[in-house]
Structure formats: structure tokens, C-alpha cells
Design an enzyme around this catalytic site. Structure first.
Site, PDB file in Angstrom:
ATOM      1  N   GLY A   1     -63.111 -13.124 -11.867  1.00 28.42           N
ATOM      2  CA  GLY A   1     -62.950 -14.531 -11.560  1.00 28.42           C
ATOM      3  C   GLY A   1     -61.577 -15.065 -11.920  1.00 28.42           C
ATOM      4  O   GLY A   1     -61.026 -15.917 -11.216  1.00 28.42           O
ATOM      5  N   THR A   2     -61.004 -14.575 -13.006  1.00 32.31           N
ATOM      6  CA  THR A   2     -59.681 -15.054 -13.418  1.00 32.31           C
ATOM      7  C   THR A   2     -58.630 -14.732 -12.363  1.00 32.31           C
ATOM      8  O   THR A   2     -57.820 -15.592 -11.989  1.00 32.31           O
ATOM      9  CB  THR A   2     -59.288 -14.444 -14.771  1.00 32.31           C
ATOM     10  OG1 THR A   2     -60.139 -14.978 -15.793  1.00 32.31           O
ATOM     11  CG2 THR A   2     -57.838 -14.755 -15.118  1.00 32.31           C
TER      12      THR A   2
ATOM     13  N   GLN B   1     -70.053 -19.708 -12.360  1.00 31.60           N
ATOM     14  CA  GLN B   1     -71.282 -19.921 -13.123  1.00 31.60           C
ATOM     15  C   GLN B   1     -72.461 -20.308 -12.247  1.00 31.60           C
ATOM     16  O   GLN B   1     -73.618 -20.082 -12.612  1.00 31.60           O
ATOM     17  CB  GLN B   1     -71.067 -20.992 -14.190  1.00 31.60           C
ATOM     18  CG  GLN B   1     -70.213 -20.538 -15.352  1.00 31.60           C
ATOM     19  CD  GLN B   1     -70.859 -19.426 -16.166  1.00 31.60           C
ATOM     20  OE1 GLN B   1     -72.051 -19.162 -16.073  1.00 31.60           O
ATOM     21  NE2 GLN B   1     -70.048 -18.749 -16.975  1.00 31.60           N
TER      22      GLN B   1
ATOM     23  N   SER C   1     -67.706 -14.096  -9.550  1.00 23.01           N
ATOM     24  CA  SER C   1     -67.501 -13.007 -10.507  1.00 23.01           C
ATOM     25  C   SER C   1     -68.800 -12.241 -10.668  1.00 23.01           C
ATOM     26  O   SER C   1     -69.869 -12.840 -10.822  1.00 23.01           O
ATOM     27  CB  SER C   1     -67.043 -13.563 -11.852  1.00 23.01           C
ATOM     28  OG  SER C   1     -66.849 -12.520 -12.785  1.00 23.01           O
ATOM     29  N   ALA C   2     -68.705 -10.913 -10.658  1.00 24.89           N
ATOM     30  CA  ALA C   2     -69.909 -10.081 -10.664  1.00 24.89           C
ATOM     31  C   ALA C   2     -70.671 -10.145 -11.981  1.00 24.89           C
ATOM     32  O   ALA C   2     -71.903 -10.223 -11.992  1.00 24.89           O
ATOM     33  CB  ALA C   2     -69.530  -8.630 -10.360  1.00 24.89           C
ATOM     34  N   HIS C   3     -69.956 -10.107 -13.111  1.00 22.30           N
ATOM     35  CA  HIS C   3     -70.664  -9.925 -14.384  1.00 22.30           C
ATOM     36  C   HIS C   3     -71.421 -11.163 -14.840  1.00 22.30           C
ATOM     37  O   HIS C   3     -72.221 -11.104 -15.763  1.00 22.30           O
ATOM     38  CB  HIS C   3     -69.699  -9.448 -15.480  1.00 22.30           C
ATOM     39  CG  HIS C   3     -68.781 -10.496 -16.019  1.00 22.30           C
ATOM     40  ND1 HIS C   3     -68.932 -11.025 -17.281  1.00 22.30           N
ATOM     41  CD2 HIS C   3     -67.709 -11.095 -15.485  1.00 22.30           C
ATOM     42  CE1 HIS C   3     -67.970 -11.911 -17.500  1.00 22.30           C
ATOM     43  NE2 HIS C   3     -67.215 -11.969 -16.426  1.00 22.30           N
TER      44      HIS C   3
ATOM     45  N   THR D   1     -56.151  -0.003  -4.620  1.00 25.07           N
ATOM     46  CA  THR D   1     -57.343   0.731  -4.208  1.00 25.07           C
ATOM     47  C   THR D   1     -58.592   0.005  -4.675  1.00 25.07           C
ATOM     48  O   THR D   1     -58.698  -0.398  -5.832  1.00 25.07           O
ATOM     49  CB  THR D   1     -57.333   2.156  -4.798  1.00 25.07           C
ATOM     50  OG1 THR D   1     -56.168   2.830  -4.315  1.00 25.07           O
ATOM     51  CG2 THR D   1     -58.576   2.929  -4.407  1.00 25.07           C
TER      52      THR D   1
ATOM     53  N   CYS E   1     -62.025 -19.885 -28.598  1.00 26.16           N
ATOM     54  CA  CYS E   1     -61.204 -19.185 -29.592  1.00 26.16           C
ATOM     55  C   CYS E   1     -59.804 -18.972 -29.030  1.00 26.16           C
ATOM     56  O   CYS E   1     -59.644 -18.478 -27.920  1.00 26.16           O
ATOM     57  CB  CYS E   1     -61.833 -17.843 -29.929  1.00 26.16           C
ATOM     58  SG  CYS E   1     -62.635 -17.855 -31.538  1.00 26.16           S
TER      59      CYS E   1
END
Length: 371
Positions: free
Chosen positions: A69-70, A171, A191-193, A229, A316
Site C-alpha cells: 500500500g505504501t 483498510q 494492500s494484500a496483508h 519482475t 511510533c
């Protein structure tokens, strides 16, 4: 075994995604090669692309795979020839810090209401006399509070000003129905995770007609919009997770019921506790709560020792805990922002996880009041 309640940070990988990745890792081909193994690899990439597009209600040709995502947010904000960039104060750092470092391109930041919703009047004012090539970036759902943003209204204001709209839907994807066409945005980040796929793979969805400049140069992969790739196993896992998440959407009411139960019960333990964004539409899985005077770090460590994983509403940075910029933009005091924790449920969450959290948090609360 840990009661894992930090899905907004990373969701545990879905079995379907793990199986798809294992199968893809057995394929020796490069998706850019024209021989048999290469064609099989290409087929896996395109199958993943179609599944990711289906989750977002988009055309597969719009999907550009990235490292997450970043990178997708950076590609959106840095890849368009924007002359002005307007963002909400609640955006993820990967948006807030992605604005090109060029004279005159400092982001114009629009505030949030007390409920965490982007201030539409302020956005309208920010778009007055907007130059051609203005880009508006507002997320679909906030990662800390779960508050869902009024993207359709954002698009209406942006269109009246002739501006592009980018939406970070990282999200929201897999937690609420998602239709890029209906939203009317020009660019969308995934984003996948966050939805049970592997880390290290994401996507920017954008039509081929948009003047997007590749930031990563090299080969001609991803229609010359993102060289490198393809991450074959990652894309296969992303596609499988997207497909599974789409199938699970009708049953996500149970997460909303679990979230509401958690908030009712914890308020009974501590009536002075504050729920952020409780007056706005939210993701069914997310709760951000604060009890001023009980530091977030203390809560997280105590819950971790009790076998419960949640996260803080603070970010953080360089080893120092800073007040959350999202909660601060909502008007939270430093004490409230510094005591906020986020509880986020997901595809494998069960009622016992919430009960364990309530038990551990209740014990911590009683100890804090007895001290």
C-alpha cells in the site's frame, strides 16, 4: 495461544492464500517469458489481477501490482502531474509523506470533525480556485478509528473543481463492499496483508487513460507503469485472499456484533472510557477506545502478557511514542490520545477472543484504580 485482535495492522494469512502461494512458488517461469513456464506464470498473474479487480469492482486492466500500500500511495501522489495536493488530516503517513518535495506542492490539509469524518465544508473551501491538476486524497476508512469517509461527496466536490481523486482503501477492502466505479474515484490503493493475503504486495487501481508516470523504471512490466519482475507468489496469494474476502463479505455482520458487544461490555467496566468515532459510520471490525490516565503502552504490555494482541492509537517514531495525528485532528486531548488502544477483528476472530480481552483489560483496570 494469543487472542489476536490486531487485524488492521496485519491479518493472519488465509488458508486459500497460503495454498495459492505454495502452488505459485513451484512454478519456475518468469511472467515476461514467452515459453511454457513463462505463460503459466503470466496466467497466474492475470488470474490474481482479475480477482483483485473483482474485490474492488474495477476493470482488471486498471490493476497495477506494487510492493504494498505504501508504494501504491506514493505512485498515486507522485505519479500524477499534480499542481496542488489536498489531503485529509486523517490520512496514513504513506499519503501524508508521499507529497512530492517541490516548491508549491506542500499538501493542503483539511481537518476532521470530532467524529473523525473529513470536514466537507473545509474541503470545499480548499478547492476554491483550485488550479488545473489538483489532486484530492481521502481514505475510504481510517486505520485507527474505522471511521468510513463520505467519498461520494468528496468526489462531487472534487469534480466541481476539476480535480482528480485518490482513495486509500487499504483498510476498507474486504471489510465493507467496495465498488471503485460507484465511488467515482480516479485512483484506489489496496494492500494484500490487510485482508488475509501476504505482506509485500499491493495494488494501485487506475484507468490506462490517466497520465500516471512510472516511478520505478526498468522493464515494461505492469503496462510500463511499475517496472520489476512480478511477485508471482505474492500476487497469487493476493488474488486468493481477495476472492475469499469477497465471499466472506455477507457474513461480516458478525464482526460488527462482536465489536458492539466489546464496546458495551468495556463501558460497563469503565463508564468514563471514550470510544472514538462512535457517532459516525465505521468498519464493523474496528474499535478505538481510550481511558485517560491509563497509558496505551501500559495496556498493550499488560494485555500482551495476558495473551491478547491489540495495538496503540499512537504512532511510533524513532523509538518515541507520539500522540496519534488522527485522534489529535479529532480534538482528542494529549491524555486521551496517549491512552487510546485499537481493537481490530477479522476473518478468524471468535467470541472467545473478545471475552479474553475483556477479562484481561478488566483486571488491568481494577489494578489501576486500586493503585
Amino acid at each position: 495461544m494469543t487472542a489476536y485482535l490486531d487485524y488492521n495492522a496485519t491479518a493472519p494469512i488465509r488458508p486459500q492464500a497460503l495454498d495459492a502461494m505454495t502452488a505459485a512458488l513451484a512454478e519456475p517461469g518468469n511472467a515476461s517469458s514467452v515459453h511454457g513456464p513463462g505463460r503459466r506464470a503470466r496466467r497466474l498473474v492475470e488470474e490474481g489481477r482479475a480477482k483483485v479487480a473483482a474485490l474492488a469492482g474495477a476493470d482488471p486492466n486498471w490493476v497495477i501490482f506494487t510492493s504494498g500500500g505504501t508504494e501504491a500511495n506514493n505512485l498515486a501522489l507522485r505519479g500524477l502531474p499534480a499542481q496542488r495536493i489536498v489531503v485529509s488530516a486523517g490520512e496514513h503517513d504513506s499519503v501524508l509523506q508521499a507529497v512530492p518535495e517541490a516548491p508549491g506542492l506542500e499538501p493542503q490539509v483539511v481537518g476532521l470533525t470530532a467524529d473523525g469524518v473529513v470536514d466537507l465544508q473545509a474541503l470545499d473551501a480548499a478547492l476554491e480556485d483550485a488550479p488545473e491538476g489538483t489532486l484530492v486524497s481521502v481514505m475510504l476508512a481510517n486505520n485507527e478509528t474505522g471511521v468510513i469517509q463520505p467519498i461520494e461527496q468528496v468526489v462531487t466536490l472534487a469534480r466541481a473543481a476539476g480535480a482528480w481523486v485518490h482513495c486509500d482503501a487499504v483498510q476498507a477492502a474486504g471489510k465493507i463492499p467496495l465498488d471503485m466505479t460507484a465511488l467515482g474515484v480516479d485512483l484506489l490503493t489496496l494492500s494484500a496483508h490487510k485482508l488475509g493475503g501476504p505482506p509485500g504486495v499491493g495494488a494501485l487501481l487506475v484507468s490506462p487513460e490517466q497520465p500516471l508516470r512510472a516511478l520505478q523504471r526498468g522493464g515494461g512490466q505492469e503496462r510500463r507503469r511499475r517496472a520489476g519482475t512480478e511477485n508471482l507468489a505474492g500476487i497469487a496469494g493476493f488474488g486468493a485472499a481477495a476472492e475469499s474476502a469477497l465471499e466472506d463479505l455477507p457474513g461480516l455482520q458478525r464482526l460488527g456484533e462482536l465489536r458492539d458487544y466489546f464496546e458495551r461490555e468495556i463501558k460497563m467496566l469503565a463508564s468514563e472510557l471514550k470510544v472514538f468515532g462512535g457517532g459516525a459510520p465505521r468498519l464493523p471490525n474496528t474499535s478505538c477506545v481510550a481511558l485517560a490516565g491509563l497509558a496505551a503502552e501500559t495496556q498493550i504490555m499488560a494485555l500482551d502478557l495476558a495473551g491478547v494482541a491489540v495495538s496503540s492509537g499512537a504512532a511510533c517514531s524513532s523509538g518515541k511514542v507520539q500522540p496519534s495525528h488522527v485522534l489529535t485532528a479529532m480534538g482528542a486531548s494529549p491524555q486521551e490520545a496517549g491512552s487510546a488502544i485499537r481493537v481490530s477483528l477479522g476473518w478468524a476472530s471468535v467470541p472467545q477472543d473478545v471475552e479474553r480481552l475483556l477479562s484481561a483489560w478488566g483486571e488491568l483496570y481494577r489494578r489501576s484504580r486500586a493503585a
